[in-house]
Design an enzyme around this catalytic site. Structure first.
Site, PDB file in Angstrom:
ATOM      1  N   GLY A  14       0.846  -1.199   0.000  1.00 50.94           N
ATOM      2  CA  GLY A  14       0.000   0.000   0.000  1.00 50.94           C
ATOM      3  C   GLY A  14       0.875   1.241   0.000  1.00 50.94           C
ATOM      4  O   GLY A  14       1.846   1.320   0.736  1.00 50.94           O
ATOM      5  N   ARG A  75       1.093  -5.251  -5.796  1.00 53.48           N
ATOM      6  CA  ARG A  75       1.220  -6.471  -4.989  1.00 53.48           C
ATOM      7  C   ARG A  75       1.508  -7.595  -5.985  1.00 53.48           C
ATOM      8  O   ARG A  75       0.928  -7.637  -7.064  1.00 53.48           O
ATOM      9  CB  ARG A  75      -0.056  -6.694  -4.189  1.00 53.48           C
ATOM     10  CG  ARG A  75      -0.253  -5.529  -3.186  1.00 53.48           C
ATOM     11  CD  ARG A  75      -1.173  -5.878  -2.052  1.00 53.48           C
ATOM     12  NE  ARG A  75      -1.017  -4.939  -0.939  1.00 53.48           N
ATOM     13  CZ  ARG A  75      -1.870  -3.943  -0.653  1.00 53.48           C
ATOM     14  NH1 ARG A  75      -2.934  -3.761  -1.391  1.00 53.48           N
ATOM     15  NH2 ARG A  75      -1.649  -3.159   0.386  1.00 53.48           N
ATOM     16  N   ASP A 106       5.225  -4.481   6.006  1.00 53.21           N
ATOM     17  CA  ASP A 106       5.804  -5.746   6.496  1.00 53.21           C
ATOM     18  C   ASP A 106       5.992  -6.787   5.394  1.00 53.21           C
ATOM     19  O   ASP A 106       7.008  -7.486   5.359  1.00 53.21           O
ATOM     20  CB  ASP A 106       4.949  -6.315   7.640  1.00 53.21           C
ATOM     21  CG  ASP A 106       3.502  -6.535   7.243  1.00 53.21           C
ATOM     22  OD1 ASP A 106       3.059  -5.953   6.230  1.00 53.21           O
ATOM     23  OD2 ASP A 106       2.812  -7.303   7.940  1.00 53.21           O
ATOM     24  N   GLY A 107       5.024  -6.890   4.476  1.00 50.71           N
ATOM     25  CA  GLY A 107       5.149  -7.859   3.375  1.00 50.71           C
ATOM     26  C   GLY A 107       6.344  -7.524   2.492  1.00 50.71           C
ATOM     27  O   GLY A 107       7.135  -8.395   2.117  1.00 50.71           O
ATOM     28  N   THR A 128       4.335   3.072   5.109  1.00 46.27           N
ATOM     29  CA  THR A 128       2.937   2.645   5.293  1.00 46.27           C
ATOM     30  C   THR A 128       2.256   3.628   6.241  1.00 46.27           C
ATOM     31  O   THR A 128       2.892   4.115   7.188  1.00 46.27           O
ATOM     32  CB  THR A 128       2.847   1.212   5.869  1.00 46.27           C
ATOM     33  OG1 THR A 128       1.505   0.990   6.343  1.00 46.27           O
ATOM     34  CG2 THR A 128       3.795   0.969   7.032  1.00 46.27           C
ATOM     35  N   ASP A 130       0.052   2.816   8.314  1.00 41.08           N
ATOM     36  CA  ASP A 130      -0.470   2.102   9.495  1.00 41.08           C
ATOM     37  C   ASP A 130       0.355   2.272  10.773  1.00 41.08           C
ATOM     38  O   ASP A 130      -0.136   2.026  11.858  1.00 41.08           O
ATOM     39  CB  ASP A 130      -0.568   0.599   9.196  1.00 41.08           C
ATOM     40  CG  ASP A 130      -1.622   0.282   8.156  1.00 41.08           C
ATOM     41  OD1 ASP A 130      -2.276   1.225   7.674  1.00 41.08           O
ATOM     42  OD2 ASP A 130      -1.802  -0.899   7.819  1.00 41.08           O
ATOM     43  N   ASP A 132       2.675   0.268  11.722  1.00 44.65           N
ATOM     44  CA  ASP A 132       2.641  -1.081  12.310  1.00 44.65           C
ATOM     45  C   ASP A 132       3.977  -1.812  12.178  1.00 44.65           C
ATOM     46  O   ASP A 132       4.035  -3.033  12.245  1.00 44.65           O
ATOM     47  CB  ASP A 132       1.530  -1.920  11.639  1.00 44.65           C
ATOM     48  CG  ASP A 132       1.736  -2.073  10.137  1.00 44.65           C
ATOM     49  OD1 ASP A 132       2.585  -1.347   9.564  1.00 44.65           O
ATOM     50  OD2 ASP A 132       1.042  -2.901   9.528  1.00 44.65           O
ATOM     51  N   ARG A 174      -5.439  -1.558   9.349  1.00 46.26           N
ATOM     52  CA  ARG A 174      -5.411  -3.031   9.284  1.00 46.26           C
ATOM     53  C   ARG A 174      -5.418  -3.661  10.668  1.00 46.26           C
ATOM     54  O   ARG A 174      -6.442  -3.651  11.333  1.00 46.26           O
ATOM     55  CB  ARG A 174      -4.209  -3.506   8.470  1.00 46.26           C
ATOM     56  CG  ARG A 174      -4.572  -4.752   7.650  1.00 46.26           C
ATOM     57  CD  ARG A 174      -3.395  -5.275   6.897  1.00 46.26           C
ATOM     58  NE  ARG A 174      -2.961  -4.425   5.812  1.00 46.26           N
ATOM     59  CZ  ARG A 174      -3.046  -4.737   4.530  1.00 46.26           C
ATOM     60  NH1 ARG A 174      -3.549  -5.887   4.180  1.00 46.26           N
ATOM     61  NH2 ARG A 174      -2.616  -3.921   3.620  1.00 46.26           N
ATOM     62  N   LYS A 216     -22.744  16.293  27.805  1.00 49.68           N
ATOM     63  CA  LYS A 216     -22.290  16.288  26.402  1.00 49.68           C
ATOM     64  C   LYS A 216     -23.506  16.138  25.495  1.00 49.68           C
ATOM     65  O   LYS A 216     -24.406  15.361  25.800  1.00 49.68           O
ATOM     66  CB  LYS A 216     -21.332  15.119  26.170  1.00 49.68           C
ATOM     67  CG  LYS A 216     -19.969  15.356  26.769  1.00 49.68           C
ATOM     68  CD  LYS A 216     -18.875  14.665  25.988  1.00 49.68           C
ATOM     69  CE  LYS A 216     -17.542  14.958  26.656  1.00 49.68           C
ATOM     70  NZ  LYS A 216     -16.406  14.687  25.835  1.00 49.68           N
TER      71      LYS A 216
HETATM   72  P1  ADP Z   1       2.972  -4.266   2.590  1.00 46.81           P
HETATM   73  O1  ADP Z   1       4.374  -4.204   2.163  1.00 46.81           O
HETATM   74  O2  ADP Z   1       2.306  -2.925   2.612  1.00 46.81           O
HETATM   75  O3  ADP Z   1       2.779  -5.049   3.869  1.00 46.81           O
HETATM   76  P2  ADP Z   1       1.963  -6.555   1.183  1.00 46.81           P
HETATM   77  O4  ADP Z   1       1.787  -7.346   2.442  1.00 46.81           O
HETATM   78  O5  ADP Z   1       0.895  -6.631   0.171  1.00 46.81           O
HETATM   79  O6  ADP Z   1       2.137  -5.015   1.476  1.00 46.81           O
HETATM   80  O7  ADP Z   1       3.343  -6.984   0.539  1.00 46.81           O
HETATM   81  C1  ADP Z   1       3.807  -6.354  -0.647  1.00 46.81           C
HETATM   82  C2  ADP Z   1       4.444  -7.362  -1.539  1.00 46.81           C
HETATM   83  O8  ADP Z   1       5.583  -7.934  -0.858  1.00 46.81           O
HETATM   84  C3  ADP Z   1       3.590  -8.573  -1.883  1.00 46.81           C
HETATM   85  O9  ADP Z   1       2.712  -8.304  -2.968  1.00 46.81           O
HETATM   86  C4  ADP Z   1       4.627  -9.597  -2.259  1.00 46.81           C
HETATM   87  O10 ADP Z   1       5.067  -9.423  -3.576  1.00 46.81           O
HETATM   88  C5  ADP Z   1       5.769  -9.268  -1.304  1.00 46.81           C
HETATM   89  N1  ADP Z   1       5.725 -10.190  -0.156  1.00 46.81           N
HETATM   90  C6  ADP Z   1       4.805 -10.221   0.833  1.00 46.81           C
HETATM   91  N2  ADP Z   1       5.042 -11.222   1.686  1.00 46.81           N
HETATM   92  C7  ADP Z   1       6.166 -11.860   1.234  1.00 46.81           C
HETATM   93  C8  ADP Z   1       6.945 -12.985   1.674  1.00 46.81           C
HETATM   94  N3  ADP Z   1       6.608 -13.663   2.768  1.00 46.81           N
HETATM   95  N4  ADP Z   1       8.027 -13.319   0.954  1.00 46.81           N
HETATM   96  C9  ADP Z   1       8.373 -12.630  -0.166  1.00 46.81           C
HETATM   97  N5  ADP Z   1       7.681 -11.580  -0.625  1.00 46.81           N
HETATM   98  C10 ADP Z   1       6.599 -11.185   0.046  1.00 46.81           C
HETATM   99  O1  F6P Z   2      -1.547  -1.116   4.886  1.00 48.79           O
HETATM  100  C1  F6P Z   2      -2.062   0.090   4.457  1.00 48.79           C
HETATM  101  C2  F6P Z   2      -3.550  -0.002   4.248  1.00 48.79           C
HETATM  102  O2  F6P Z   2      -4.002   1.263   3.796  1.00 48.79           O
HETATM  103  C3  F6P Z   2      -4.348  -0.464   5.471  1.00 48.79           C
HETATM  104  O3  F6P Z   2      -4.562   0.578   6.386  1.00 48.79           O
HETATM  105  C4  F6P Z   2      -5.612  -0.962   4.799  1.00 48.79           C
HETATM  106  O4  F6P Z   2      -6.207  -1.989   5.558  1.00 48.79           O
HETATM  107  C5  F6P Z   2      -5.109  -1.536   3.507  1.00 48.79           C
HETATM  108  O5  F6P Z   2      -3.846  -0.934   3.246  1.00 48.79           O
HETATM  109  C6  F6P Z   2      -6.010  -1.283   2.335  1.00 48.79           C
HETATM  110  O6  F6P Z   2      -5.490  -1.966   1.258  1.00 48.79           O
HETATM  111  P1  F6P Z   2      -5.936  -1.738  -0.250  1.00 48.79           P
HETATM  112  O7  F6P Z   2      -5.161  -0.588  -0.760  1.00 48.79           O
HETATM  113  O8  F6P Z   2      -5.578  -3.005  -0.921  1.00 48.79           O
HETATM  114  O9  F6P Z   2      -7.414  -1.447  -0.245  1.00 48.79           O
HETATM  115 MG    MG Z   3       1.403  -6.385   4.656  1.00 49.90          MG
END
Ligand code: ADP
Ligand code: F6P
Ligand code: MG
Length: 322
Positions: A14, A75, A106-107, A128, A130, A132, A174, A216
């Site tokens: 995101g 993604r 985190d992903g 991000t 978030d 988080d 999230r 209130k």
């Molecule tokens: P964010 O980085 O905001 O948490 P995502 O969780 O969608 O967003 O992760 C972004 C991209 O990172 C995913 O579409 C994928 O390509 C990659 N990714 C996520 N998890 C993994 C993983 N466990 N190993 C390798 N690549 C990952």
């Molecule tokens: O991780 C960022 C975030 O905006 C979260 O706050 C929300 O849950 C999610 O992404 C929304 O994802 P998408 O852009 O796929 O609707």
């Molecule tokens: Mg994620």
């Protein structure tokens, strides 16, 4: 002697306000230190498509004030597989790229970690809204998202006050309640509901009833999306208290618009820090800011540690909103 010669930068997951400031910092610091710098379009998907272009000073001009990301984000399922990761590392090597800065959540961190284990020197930046990510007090975009929520609540308060209504405001985050927490405290919300603190609708309703008894005439309830839908919370409250409740879901509005100066400064500092650490030979690390000091932590540690929740701020918001 620099440990890297050609580096690339990508944004993934995101998007968030301030990613552009971070991209600009990576590109301009990289060039300043004599590196060649490349931009990967559309995150890991673009990497697998070899969508990589050289960046120069002008390619990041006029972007520090813009939301979104000029490198775009995506993604990518293929990149979650070991074959996808190997392909990504091979493509970087074929382009002569030995260092990579990944800006995302985190992903995206997990993906960068895999690349570092395949021999690419990687750095992660927390991009991000978030907030988080562990081992950083703030993520790039969080400050802007909170400002947007506060601005929205100010507006809602005007009309809720005129009509003596209650506003249930669903915000993003999230699994993390930080947007709700900080925006709730800053906007004087009567109730803040976050996934980190258990609650019952009875408690929420009782508190609202007490507030009305204490004079209130309207109230604001901020609901982090991680606890459920604003509609359900409103229904639960209306079944228990005689109140005219209205729901607002702020949605992706929280992820757009001009980044605050805090997010621009944070993105700039972290982007430059990542480049300097790559030059020094660091890899597999996440860049963060703790007590206003830039810090490096192993990506492994960051992705395996859940960010702590600031209960002190939560209790403060609760005490001040009576
Ligand atoms: P964010 O980085 O905001 O948490 P995502 O969780 O969608 O967003 O992760 C972004 C991209 O990172 C995913 O579409 C994928 O390509 C990659 N990714 C996520 N998890 C993994 C993983 N466990 N190993 C390798 N690549 C990952
Ligand atoms: O991780 C960022 C975030 O905006 C979260 O706050 C929300 O849950 C999610 O992404 C929304 O994802 P998408 O852009 O796929 O609707
Ligand atoms: Mg994620």
């Amino acid at each position: 002697m620099s440990a890297v010669k050609k580096i690339a930068v990508l944004t993934s997951g995101g998007d968030s306000q301030g990613m552009n400031a971070a991209v600009r910092a990576v590109v301009r610091s990289g060039l300043y230190y004599g590196l060649e710098v490349f931009g990967v379009q559309r995150g890991y998907q673009g990497l697998l498509n070899n969508d990589i272009r050289p960046m120069d000073l002008r390619s990041v001009g006029d972007i520090i004030q813009r939301g979104g990301t000029v490198l775009q984000s995506a993604r990518c399922k293929e990149f979650v597989t070991p074959e996808g990761q190997q392909k990504g590392a091979d493509i970087l090597r074929e382009n002569g790229i030995d260092g990579l800065v990944v800006i995302g959540g985190d992903g995206s961190y997990q993906g960068a970690n895999k690349l570092s284990k395949l021999g690419i020197k990687t750095m992660c930046l927390p991009g991000t809204i978030d907030n988080d990510i562990s081992f950083t007090d703030f993520t790039i975009g969080f400050d802007t998202a909170v400002s947007i929520v506060v601005d929205a609540v100010n507006k809602l308060r005007d009309t809720m006050s005129s009509h003596e209504r209650s506003s249930i405001v669903e915000v993003m985050g999230r699994h993390c309640g930080d947007i709700a927490l900080y925006a709730g405290l800053a906007s004087g919300a009567e109730t803040i509901l976050v996934p980190e603190v258990p609650f019952t609708i009875d408690e929420v309703a009782n508190r609202m009833r007490q507030n009305f008894e204490h004079g209130k005439r309207h109230s604001i309830v901020i609901v982090a999306e991680g606890v459920g839908r604003g509609d359900d919370i409103a229904k639960g409250i209306s079944e228990r208290v005689d109140v005219d409740a209205r729901v607002t879901v702020l949605g992706h509005i929280q992820r757009g618009g001009c980044p605050t100066h805090n997010d621009r400064v944070l993105g700039s500092r972290l982007g430059d820090f990542a480049v300097r650490k790559l030059i020094e030979g660091e890899s597999g690390k996440a860049c963060g800011i703790i007590k206003n000091e830039l810090v490096l932590t192993d990506i492994d540690t960051v992705v395996n540690t859940k960010k702590g929740f600031n209960k002190e701020l939560y209790d403060l918001a609760s005490r001040l909103s009576q």
